[in-house]
Write a protein that holds these residues in place. Structure first.
Motif, PDB file in Angstrom:
ATOM      1  N   THR A 290     -15.005 -33.699 -38.668  1.00 55.23           N
ATOM      2  CA  THR A 290     -14.453 -34.994 -39.078  1.00 55.23           C
ATOM      3  C   THR A 290     -15.522 -36.072 -39.111  1.00 55.23           C
ATOM      4  O   THR A 290     -15.607 -36.859 -40.067  1.00 55.23           O
ATOM      5  CB  THR A 290     -13.324 -35.410 -38.118  1.00 55.23           C
ATOM      6  N   LEU A 291     -16.366 -36.127 -38.079  1.00 57.10           N
ATOM      7  CA  LEU A 291     -17.389 -37.167 -38.032  1.00 57.10           C
ATOM      8  C   LEU A 291     -18.417 -36.984 -39.146  1.00 57.10           C
ATOM      9  O   LEU A 291     -18.835 -37.963 -39.784  1.00 57.10           O
ATOM     10  CB  LEU A 291     -18.084 -37.166 -36.672  1.00 57.10           C
ATOM     11  N   VAL A 292     -18.822 -35.750 -39.395  1.00 57.59           N
ATOM     12  CA  VAL A 292     -19.795 -35.495 -40.463  1.00 57.59           C
ATOM     13  C   VAL A 292     -19.225 -35.941 -41.806  1.00 57.59           C
ATOM     14  O   VAL A 292     -19.923 -36.561 -42.619  1.00 57.59           O
ATOM     15  CB  VAL A 292     -20.178 -34.002 -40.494  1.00 57.59           C
ATOM     16  N   ALA A 297     -22.601 -37.587 -43.666  1.00 62.00           N
ATOM     17  CA  ALA A 297     -23.906 -37.165 -43.155  1.00 62.00           C
ATOM     18  C   ALA A 297     -24.500 -36.056 -44.015  1.00 62.00           C
ATOM     19  O   ALA A 297     -23.781 -35.223 -44.570  1.00 62.00           O
ATOM     20  CB  ALA A 297     -23.776 -36.697 -41.709  1.00 62.00           C
ATOM     21  N   GLN A 298     -25.822 -36.056 -44.090  1.00 57.87           N
ATOM     22  CA  GLN A 298     -26.533 -35.010 -44.818  1.00 57.87           C
ATOM     23  C   GLN A 298     -27.018 -33.889 -43.900  1.00 57.87           C
ATOM     24  O   GLN A 298     -27.392 -32.817 -44.368  1.00 57.87           O
ATOM     25  CB  GLN A 298     -27.745 -35.595 -45.554  1.00 57.87           C
ATOM     26  N   ALA A 299     -27.038 -34.146 -42.585  1.00 60.11           N
ATOM     27  CA  ALA A 299     -27.544 -33.134 -41.656  1.00 60.11           C
ATOM     28  C   ALA A 299     -26.919 -33.328 -40.283  1.00 60.11           C
ATOM     29  O   ALA A 299     -26.470 -34.423 -39.930  1.00 60.11           O
ATOM     30  CB  ALA A 299     -29.071 -33.205 -41.560  1.00 60.11           C
ATOM     31  N   VAL A 300     -26.898 -32.239 -39.515  1.00 61.89           N
ATOM     32  CA  VAL A 300     -26.464 -32.259 -38.118  1.00 61.89           C
ATOM     33  C   VAL A 300     -27.615 -31.733 -37.271  1.00 61.89           C
ATOM     34  O   VAL A 300     -28.175 -30.666 -37.555  1.00 61.89           O
ATOM     35  CB  VAL A 300     -25.211 -31.391 -37.896  1.00 61.89           C
ATOM     36  N   LEU A 301     -27.988 -32.493 -36.242  1.00 59.54           N
ATOM     37  CA  LEU A 301     -29.040 -32.085 -35.317  1.00 59.54           C
ATOM     38  C   LEU A 301     -28.396 -31.683 -33.999  1.00 59.54           C
ATOM     39  O   LEU A 301     -27.738 -32.497 -33.349  1.00 59.54           O
ATOM     40  CB  LEU A 301     -30.034 -33.228 -35.092  1.00 59.54           C
ATOM     41  N   ASP A 302     -28.563 -30.422 -33.613  1.00 58.77           N
ATOM     42  CA  ASP A 302     -28.033 -29.899 -32.356  1.00 58.77           C
ATOM     43  C   ASP A 302     -29.191 -29.823 -31.364  1.00 58.77           C
ATOM     44  O   ASP A 302     -30.113 -29.023 -31.533  1.00 58.77           O
ATOM     45  CB  ASP A 302     -27.422 -28.515 -32.590  1.00 58.77           C
ATOM     46  N   ALA A 303     -29.130 -30.656 -30.319  1.00 55.01           N
ATOM     47  CA  ALA A 303     -30.240 -30.747 -29.369  1.00 55.01           C
ATOM     48  C   ALA A 303     -30.200 -29.680 -28.285  1.00 55.01           C
ATOM     49  O   ALA A 303     -30.890 -29.800 -27.278  1.00 55.01           O
ATOM     50  CB  ALA A 303     -30.269 -32.137 -28.730  1.00 55.01           C
ATOM     51  N   GLY A 304     -29.414 -28.620 -28.466  1.00 51.43           N
ATOM     52  CA  GLY A 304     -29.500 -27.468 -27.580  1.00 51.43           C
ATOM     53  C   GLY A 304     -28.394 -27.338 -26.559  1.00 51.43           C
ATOM     54  O   GLY A 304     -27.540 -28.205 -26.411  1.00 51.43           O
ATOM     55  N   ASP A 305     -28.416 -26.206 -25.841  1.00 51.99           N
ATOM     56  CA  ASP A 305     -27.368 -25.799 -24.907  1.00 51.99           C
ATOM     57  C   ASP A 305     -26.028 -25.697 -25.631  1.00 51.99           C
ATOM     58  O   ASP A 305     -25.007 -26.229 -25.191  1.00 51.99           O
ATOM     59  CB  ASP A 305     -27.273 -26.758 -23.718  1.00 51.99           C
ATOM     60  N   THR A 306     -26.046 -24.970 -26.730  1.00 57.44           N
ATOM     61  CA  THR A 306     -24.828 -24.736 -27.498  1.00 57.44           C
ATOM     62  C   THR A 306     -23.923 -23.747 -26.777  1.00 57.44           C
ATOM     63  O   THR A 306     -22.704 -23.781 -26.937  1.00 57.44           O
ATOM     64  CB  THR A 306     -25.186 -24.196 -28.894  1.00 57.44           C
ATOM     65  N   THR A 307     -24.513 -22.865 -25.963  1.00 59.99           N
ATOM     66  CA  THR A 307     -23.744 -21.871 -25.223  1.00 59.99           C
ATOM     67  C   THR A 307     -23.795 -22.173 -23.727  1.00 59.99           C
ATOM     68  O   THR A 307     -24.439 -23.131 -23.288  1.00 59.99           O
ATOM     69  CB  THR A 307     -24.286 -20.454 -25.484  1.00 59.99           C
ATOM     70  N   MET A 308     -23.101 -21.341 -22.950  1.00 55.83           N
ATOM     71  CA  MET A 308     -23.063 -21.532 -21.502  1.00 55.83           C
ATOM     72  C   MET A 308     -24.103 -20.687 -20.781  1.00 55.83           C
ATOM     73  O   MET A 308     -24.727 -21.124 -19.826  1.00 55.83           O
ATOM     74  CB  MET A 308     -21.669 -21.181 -20.964  1.00 55.83           C
ATOM     75  N   ASN A 309     -24.265 -19.440 -21.269  1.00 56.60           N
ATOM     76  CA  ASN A 309     -25.127 -18.523 -20.531  1.00 56.60           C
ATOM     77  C   ASN A 309     -25.976 -17.645 -21.438  1.00 56.60           C
ATOM     78  O   ASN A 309     -26.622 -16.725 -20.967  1.00 56.60           O
ATOM     79  CB  ASN A 309     -24.280 -17.631 -19.610  1.00 56.60           C
ATOM     80  N   GLY A 310     -25.944 -17.911 -22.749  1.00 56.90           N
ATOM     81  CA  GLY A 310     -26.809 -17.184 -23.664  1.00 56.90           C
ATOM     82  C   GLY A 310     -26.481 -15.719 -23.836  1.00 56.90           C
ATOM     83  O   GLY A 310     -27.355 -14.926 -24.195  1.00 56.90           O
ATOM     84  N   THR A 311     -25.218 -15.313 -23.607  1.00 53.95           N
ATOM     85  CA  THR A 311     -24.850 -13.904 -23.718  1.00 53.95           C
ATOM     86  C   THR A 311     -24.369 -13.573 -25.123  1.00 53.95           C
ATOM     87  O   THR A 311     -23.968 -14.448 -25.889  1.00 53.95           O
ATOM     88  CB  THR A 311     -23.732 -13.556 -22.724  1.00 53.95           C
ATOM     89  N   GLY A 312     -24.385 -12.268 -25.441  1.00 58.56           N
ATOM     90  CA  GLY A 312     -23.999 -11.828 -26.771  1.00 58.56           C
ATOM     91  C   GLY A 312     -22.565 -12.156 -27.125  1.00 58.56           C
ATOM     92  O   GLY A 312     -22.253 -12.422 -28.289  1.00 58.56           O
ATOM     93  N   VAL A 313     -21.662 -12.137 -26.127  1.00 59.72           N
ATOM     94  CA  VAL A 313     -20.260 -12.405 -26.436  1.00 59.72           C
ATOM     95  C   VAL A 313     -20.033 -13.872 -26.792  1.00 59.72           C
ATOM     96  O   VAL A 313     -18.964 -14.229 -27.281  1.00 59.72           O
ATOM     97  CB  VAL A 313     -19.347 -12.023 -25.255  1.00 59.72           C
ATOM     98  N   GLU A 314     -21.031 -14.724 -26.568  1.00 58.11           N
ATOM     99  CA  GLU A 314     -20.901 -16.132 -26.938  1.00 58.11           C
ATOM    100  C   GLU A 314     -21.275 -16.376 -28.397  1.00 58.11           C
ATOM    101  O   GLU A 314     -21.428 -17.519 -28.824  1.00 58.11           O
ATOM    102  CB  GLU A 314     -21.760 -16.998 -26.015  1.00 58.11           C
TER     103      GLU A 314
END
Length: 530
Positions: A290-292, A297-314
């Motif tokens: 909605t915000l984009v 907006a032309q781009a989204v910048l994700d500054a990291g920690d998108t997951t909790m523990n970096g596992t494959g099921v995430e």
């Protein structure tokens, strides 16, 4: 010759029919025997195509959950749920009843965005089906030529003459026999004798309405299913209300008096949305969309920690966030300490540009970034990936200073990693996260640093999945391509009561160079205003 011509044409006709049947049979075998290993929420799971017209969720000793399959031709799917990987645990131990209840909410929320899992499983099953079909076709073709070789030319001619008048009948009969053998298990499930199972009333009004439960799972669902569904519905209603509030708050802000600042034509500016520390809170995905869209907006910048523990099921986390970005909008990420090479690869496969120590062009903004030098894993704490934060910062500084076209933005998860680059006069702006607290844009060295708060509303000791426990923030930045600098930023705050505040535009600070450190004319950094 005239009498043999029909036989010749008939022979080719039979061969064409048999070739088509071979392809159809191969595809049938491939589809009905396809399997895939993928995630099912926090679990690993094995997916197997069947021909019983049911989707069966097999939870082992607990029992099964069955629903009628939406697939055509009597196709069904068995989902054998396996263990939760040992590495997939929360950062905080569940030592109290409150924490255990939070675990229940987090588990239920993992299924609130099933589209990513469906897409992942579909791709895996299609790939496996095509592989099996190709193998079956090779077997059939090899069998055909092996039979010809074993019979020999003389015997083949004798058989051909004997069957010359019946080629079509033999070919069609053989094809029908093979097809009937293949499809015999695909009869309408309703035509088969089945054990009568009563649908669980717990699922009434949900997507699983009509599901039948067997074994101990029935008692578990009857006892706790209503609570789980209530938590799920509460979660869905929460983010739906927050998403609606975001749209209304944005519209109200646009009608408010703008800041009295001189700005270039808005059509010439590049707008980017910043998110950070999402920590698998897929409930925020619709709000990002909605915000984009509202900010154009032309781009989204994700500054990291998108997951909790970096596992494959995430994988479903990064896939859900990637799918939330509208078509035509770039998604760029700098992985954090809770991310991993595996989840970053999945993010890239879903469409994100994962920064890896090189400069990339994002709608005219030259962005530099890399994975966080540290990794944090549940039960293991934080450890280096092989490079200290200081070494990583100095390496990025060198990359920025050596780039002939200049760097406009350093996107890095941990703020301190960018200090060396900001002090070097080679990077005029930095965006980071990690601290779960916003620090407004201010000058550090010879650049401007902005630290985003958590877009998941992360707070100490609380779950980042489910309804917000803290305020979630997103930031809208505007970039002036002519002056090659950020113009202003706006903070969007989503509160635990679903209310949303869209802040005013705040001017991006102008870099002030102390007189004692101002370089001689013509020797300053490429982006330093004079």
């Amino acid at each position: 010759m005239d009498e043999q011509a029909p036989h010749t044409h008939g022979g080719w006709g039979v061969r064409i029919v048999l070739a088509i049947l071979a392809v159809v049979i191969s595809l049938g075998v491939g589809v009905t025997t396809a399997t895939a290993q993928a995630s099912f929420g926090p679990h690993e799971a094995r997916y197997e195509m069947t021909t019983n017209g049911l989707v069966v969720l097999d939870l082992g000793p607990l029992g099964t959950l069955e629903i009628d399959s939406p697939l055509p031709a009597g196709l069904g799917l068995d989902i054998v749920v396996e263990e939760i990987p040992a590495s997939f645990t929360e950062v905080d131990d569940a030592t109290t009843l409150q924490a255990l209840n939070g675990d229940l909410e987090r588990y239920v929320q993992l299924f609130s965005a099933p589209q990513a899992t469906v897409e992942q499983v579909t791709k895996a099953l299609v790939a496996d089906a095509l592989g099996r079909a190709a193998l079956m076709l090779v077997v059939l073709v090899a069998g055909w030529w092996l039979g010809r070789l074993l019979l020999g030319a003389t015997r083949r001619a004798e058989l051909a003459n004997a069957l010359a008048l019946h080629r079509w009948r033999v070919g069609v009969a053989l094809g029908l026999a093979l097809l009937l053998g293949l499809l015999s298990s695909s009869l309408d499930p309703s035509a088969r004798p089945q054990e009568v199972r009563v649908a669980s009333s717990v699922f009434d009004g949900s997507a699983l309405e009509g599901a039948r439960v067997t074994g101990r799972l029935g008692g578990v669902i009857d006892t706790y299913g209503a609570q789980a569904l209530a938590a799920y519905r509460e979660n869905q209603e929460f983010y739906a209300a927050a998403d609606k509030a975001l749209g209304q708050a944005w519209d109200e802000r646009l009608t408010a008096q703008p800041l009295p600042t001189r700005t270039p034509d808005a059509a010439d500016l590049v707008t980017v949305v910043v998110v950070s520390d999402l920590h698998c809170n897929v409930g925020m995905a619709p709000l990002v969309t909605t915000l984009v869209e509202r900010a154009d907006a032309q781009a989204v910048l994700d500054a990291g920690d998108t997951t909790m523990n970096g596992t494959g099921v995430e994988q479903y986390c990064v896939s859900t966030f990637a799918d939330a970005i509208p078509d035509g909008v770039e998604l760029v990420t700098s992985p954090g300490n809770h991310d991993s090479e595996e989840t970053s690869a999945k993010y890239a496969a879903a469409g994100a540009t994962v920064l890896a120590g090189k400069v990339v062009d994002v709608d005219g903004i030259r962005v530099l970034g890399d994975s966080d030098p540290n990794q944090t894993r549940a039960g293991q704490g934080t450890a280096s990936r092989g490079e200290s934060a200081q070494d990583a910062g100095e390496r990025l500084e060198q990359v920025a200073c050596d780039d002939e076209d200049g760097v406009d933005l350093l996107l890095i998860h941990t703020p301190d990693v960018g200090t060396a680059a900001l002090e070097s006069d080679c990077v005029p702006a930095q965006v980071s996260g990690h601290l779960h607290r916003r620090y407004d844009a201010r000058q550090v060295g010879l650049g401007i640093r902005y630290i985003s708060s958590s877009t998941a509303g992360a707070t100490l000791g609380e779950a980042t999945i489910g309804p917000l426990h803290g305020t979630a923030e997103l930031t809208v930045l505007r970039w002036d391509p002519d002056r090659r600098r950020f113009l202003d930023y706006r903070v969007v705050a989503v509160h635990p009561d679903t209310s949303v505040d869209v802040g005013p535009r705040r001017p991006w600070p102008v870099i002030v160079v102390p007189p004692t450190t101002r370089p001689p004319a013509g020797t300053g950094g490429p982006n330093l205003p004079t």
